[in-house]
Design a protein around this motif. Structure first.
Motif, PDB file in Angstrom:
ATOM      1  N   GLU A 160       0.829  -1.201   0.000  1.00 48.19           N
ATOM      2  CA  GLU A 160       0.000   0.000   0.000  1.00 48.19           C
ATOM      3  C   GLU A 160       0.869   1.259   0.000  1.00 48.19           C
ATOM      4  O   GLU A 160       0.534   2.263  -0.650  1.00 48.19           O
ATOM      5  N   VAL A 209      -0.425   6.015   5.386  1.00 50.63           N
ATOM      6  CA  VAL A 209       0.011   4.661   5.000  1.00 50.63           C
ATOM      7  C   VAL A 209       1.390   4.374   5.565  1.00 50.63           C
ATOM      8  O   VAL A 209       1.680   3.264   6.030  1.00 50.63           O
ATOM      9  N   ALA A 399      -4.402   0.328  -5.036  1.00 54.36           N
ATOM     10  CA  ALA A 399      -4.187   0.077  -3.614  1.00 54.36           C
ATOM     11  C   ALA A 399      -5.039  -1.089  -3.131  1.00 54.36           C
ATOM     12  O   ALA A 399      -4.584  -1.934  -2.348  1.00 54.36           O
ATOM     13  N   ARG A 403      -3.798  -4.647  -1.474  1.00 54.85           N
ATOM     14  CA  ARG A 403      -4.330  -5.175  -0.211  1.00 54.85           C
ATOM     15  C   ARG A 403      -4.949  -6.553  -0.408  1.00 54.85           C
ATOM     16  O   ARG A 403      -4.807  -7.428   0.446  1.00 54.85           O
TER      17      ARG A 403
END
Length: 423
Positions: A160, A209, A399, A403
């Motif tokens: 991320e 992040v 992103a 994940r």
């Protein structure tokens, strides 16, 4: 301005976190990421589990349990049922008639094993030793589960962070290009302000992040004591472990079965120990009738046999039977829970694989769409807000893809954990 290269970098970021190779066009590391001392070093999960086990409190507990079991086995192999005792007695008439009478006695009390008691104690000690070994294996599996979870959490946070850094790089280039075109009169100042605002928002997201990445790294160091990043395998949507069944060698199942066996052996010990240990008494006595008279010596042998009453036996038997009932129920419930956990783990892997395919397709579509809009923007056919919205949607999709790749890897690791398999 060049086509949008950051989307490719974002798409591959998740793969890089789980062992994928970056294309040559996306291998430039983002300079805004936090420095990590483990950037060029990797550690396998097996080595990380071993290191974490050496640091774990459970390891010390397992060692202590093993030492207690060995002590029980040593006691069960003793010649006597309990430690022998020494008796010393002395009597005289110094404070009465003072006629020179005196008596000295030395005795030894030797506790004897009752019929079948020694074998029962030895069997119980053996079960305790096997239980200690099984507890070590089960505790090691639990530590392995913690290591797996921490490794994939770091992997997801790293992916991320790579995606967020790539987005910042792209928006920085876009903001610079827009500012140049504003100066040349091709775009309005409002476009420059919009591009700058979008860049600041992306930088703020990168900071969040980055903080999650630091937290994941701190958890990994606290658990394993290692600075190197875990080396995790690239998750595949075709996972061979979906059809595997729980083996009887599963440490948790063996632990429950061994605890039940130990409880049975303790019941046998109680049944063969209906009274305290009888004692063999050996005595040597020396008596002097009076002053000037010859001393008389004698040797005595005796036995002391305690009675076994319900006041003594009933609580011990009730406790032993209660422990056996609890162990049997625990073993039964554990098997039921194991089947349920296995079904849930398989379902989680299948769902994660499907979601990964969908996330990969969605990210690919949005990247292609944004590349087309970027070309249109360069040609002056599309306004900047439209490009920024497309770029933001593609960044979020990339992103989410990163994940989801880590989520699939974690789901597969949890399935292996449920099956009782170590890395």
């Amino acid at each position: 301005m060049k086509p949008v290269p950051w989307f490719v970098a974002c798409a591959i970021a998740g793969c890089a976190a789980v062992g994928g190779a970056l294309p040559a066009a996306a291998q430039t590391p983002p300079p805004t990421l936090p420095a990590t001392p483990a950037d060029n070093r990797r550690v396998t999960l097996a080595d990380a589990v071993e290191t974490a086990w050496q640091r774990a409190v459970q390891a010390r507990e397992a060692q202590a349990q093993g030492r207690r079991a060995q002590a029980e086995q040593t006691a069960a192999s003793s010649l006597w049922a309990a430690p022998p005792s020494l008796e010393l007695n002395h009597r005289n008439d110094r404070w009465q008639t003072n006629a020179g009478r005196r008596e000295n006695e030395v005795g030894v009390a030797l506790p004897l094993w009752q019929p079948g008691q020694r074998d029962a104690r030895s069997a119980a000690a053996g079960a305790e030793l096997r239980l200690a070994d099984t507890q070590t294996r089960a505790a090691r599996l639990r530590v392995a589960g913690q290591v797996r979870e921490a490794a994939w959490r770091w992997s997801a946070a790293q992916a991320e962070a790579d995606a967020a850094a790539a987005q910042v790089q792209y928006l920085q280039r876009l903001a610079n290009d827009v500012q140049r075109r504003v100066h040349s009169g091709d775009l309005a100042r409002a476009d420059a302000l919009a591009a700058r605002a979008e860049l600041l928002d992306a930088q703020s997201l990168l900071g969040e992040v980055r903080q999650r990445l630091l937290a994941a790294q701190a958890q990994w160091r606290n658990l394993t004591g290692l600075e190197a990043m875990p080396e995790v395998a690239t998750p595949s949507t075709l996972f061979a472990g979906l059809d595997a069944e729980t083996s009887e060698e599963h440490p948790e199942l063996q632990l429950a079965a061994q605890a039940m066996e130990r409880a049975r052996k303790r019941v046998e010990v109680v049944n063969t120990s209906r009274r305290d240990a009888p004692e063999l008494l050996l005595r040597y006595r020396e008596e002097s009738p009076g002053t000037g008279q010859a001393a008389q010596r004698s040797v005595g042998i005796g036995v002391r046999i305690p009675f076994g009453t319900d006041g003594r036996n009933a609580p011990l038997q009730a406790a032993a039977l209660g422990d056996l009932d609890v162990a049997e129920t625990t073993e039964l419930r554990l098997r039921e829970r194991q089947e349920a956990d296995l079904g849930l783990a398989r379902s989680a892997v299948r769902n994660a694989a499907r979601q990964l395919e969908d996330a990969r397709d969605r990210a690919s579509l949005l990247r292609e769409r944004t590349q087309l809009i970027d070309k249109s923007f360069q040609a002056g056919e599309t306004p900047l807000p439209e490009l920024l919205r497309a770029a933001n949607a593609a960044a979020q999709a990339d992103a989410a893809l990163a994940r989801q790749q880590a989520a699939l890897g974690l789901a597969q690791a949890l399935l292996q954990q449920t099956l009782g398999l170590l890395p």
